[in-house]
Design a protein around this motif. Structure first.
Motif, short mmCIF file in Angstrom:
data_model
loop_
_atom_site.label_atom_id
_atom_site.label_comp_id
_atom_site.label_asym_id
_atom_site.label_seq_id
_atom_site.Cartn_x
_atom_site.Cartn_y
_atom_site.Cartn_z
N LEU A 130 0.82 -1.21 0.00
CA LEU A 130 0.00 0.00 0.00
C LEU A 130 0.86 1.26 0.00
N SER A 133 2.70 1.68 -3.31
CA SER A 133 1.80 2.21 -4.34
C SER A 133 1.56 3.69 -4.14
N ALA A 134 1.44 4.12 -2.87
CA ALA A 134 1.23 5.54 -2.58
C ALA A 134 2.44 6.37 -2.98
N CYS A 170 -3.66 2.23 -4.91
CA CYS A 170 -3.82 2.48 -3.47
C CYS A 170 -5.22 2.13 -3.00
N ILE A 208 -5.48 7.67 3.62
CA ILE A 208 -5.83 7.80 2.20
C ILE A 208 -6.30 9.20 1.88
#
Length: 245
Positions: A130, A133-134, A170, A208
């Protein structure tokens, strides 16, 4: 919003007409510029000292205006940089706290040891994926191989294929993590009351949201008319400085 590229030397922005203020500005400024040239050519040139003084005042005013515009844009760039770095660190902290909380919520029953171990291994790998990907989403790298993850052992190959084709990795991985936590709670792997478990979801959601703010900083460029005008003024200043000196 106007997207533009500065180019290698920062001059490509001068050639873009879409969204440019130069055509409309020329309609107003060009007639007066021609009038000024006519007055200089056909006017009284007896007092050369006064002409030199006037030119110096105009040049000083131009330098003052250019300096103000440069300082303003530099301050804006630094503010965006500080905000972006602060938000990405907040993202990391929120997701780390969420993961550590879920680890603490896991069952301590001996008969659940194997399930807890497998659950934690998948969770920590998904969390690593995660954040990777961010970081890739807000970076300027074209290849995601520049970023490292723990490993992808235990993740279904079909899920990985889906992730590669996903328009927003994400959000996909975040959904996997949330679903994993819910399934772990239903199976007894995560053994805490639901109101306490919501802490982990709140931290995941805050992470997020902060990531979306960083993405906005990346995707929304500095206003094009301002950037083009500043580039043109700097080029004019560079060309005119030797002549004025």
């Amino acid at each position: 919003m106007i997207h533009y590229e500065n180019g290698r030397w920062g001059l490509s922005v001068l050639l873009k007409l879409e969204g440019s203020v130069f055509p409309k500005a020329a309609l107003v400024s060009l007639p007066f510029a021609i009038l000024a040239c006519l007055l200089i050519v056909f006017g009284n040139d007896d007092d050369e000292n006064q002409a030199v003084t006037s030119s110096g005042l105009l040049w000083a005013g131009y330098n003052t205006l250019l300096g103000f515009l440069i300082v303003f844009r530099t301050n804006q760039a630094y503010s965006r940089f500080r905000e972006g770095t602060s938000l990405i660190h907040q993202v990391r902290g929120e997701w780390f706290n969420a993961t550590s909380s879920v680890f603490a919520f896991c069952s301590h029953k001996p008969e659940m040891a194997d399930k807890v171990h497998n659950f934690q291994q998948i969770l920590v790998r998904l969390t690593s994926l995660l954040f990777c990907s961010a970081a890739y989403q807000v970076s300027s790298f074209e290849n995601d191989l520049e970023f490292e993850v723990l490993d992808i052992y235990g993740i279904d190959p079909k899920s990985l294929s889906h992730l590669r084709a996903s328009p927003d990795r994400c959000e996909t991985v975040l959904q996997w993590i949330q679903r994993l936590i819910i399934e772990g709670h239903l199976e007894g792997t995560v053994d805490v009351p639901p109101p306490i478990l919501t802490r982990a979801f709140q931290e995941l959601s805050r992470g997020i949201v902060n990531l979306k703010q960083v993405t906005m900083i990346k995707e929304v460029p500095f206003p094009f008319p301002y950037a083009q005008m500043l580039a043109a003024m700097m080029v004019l200043h560079s060309v005119s400085t030797p002549w004025m000196a």
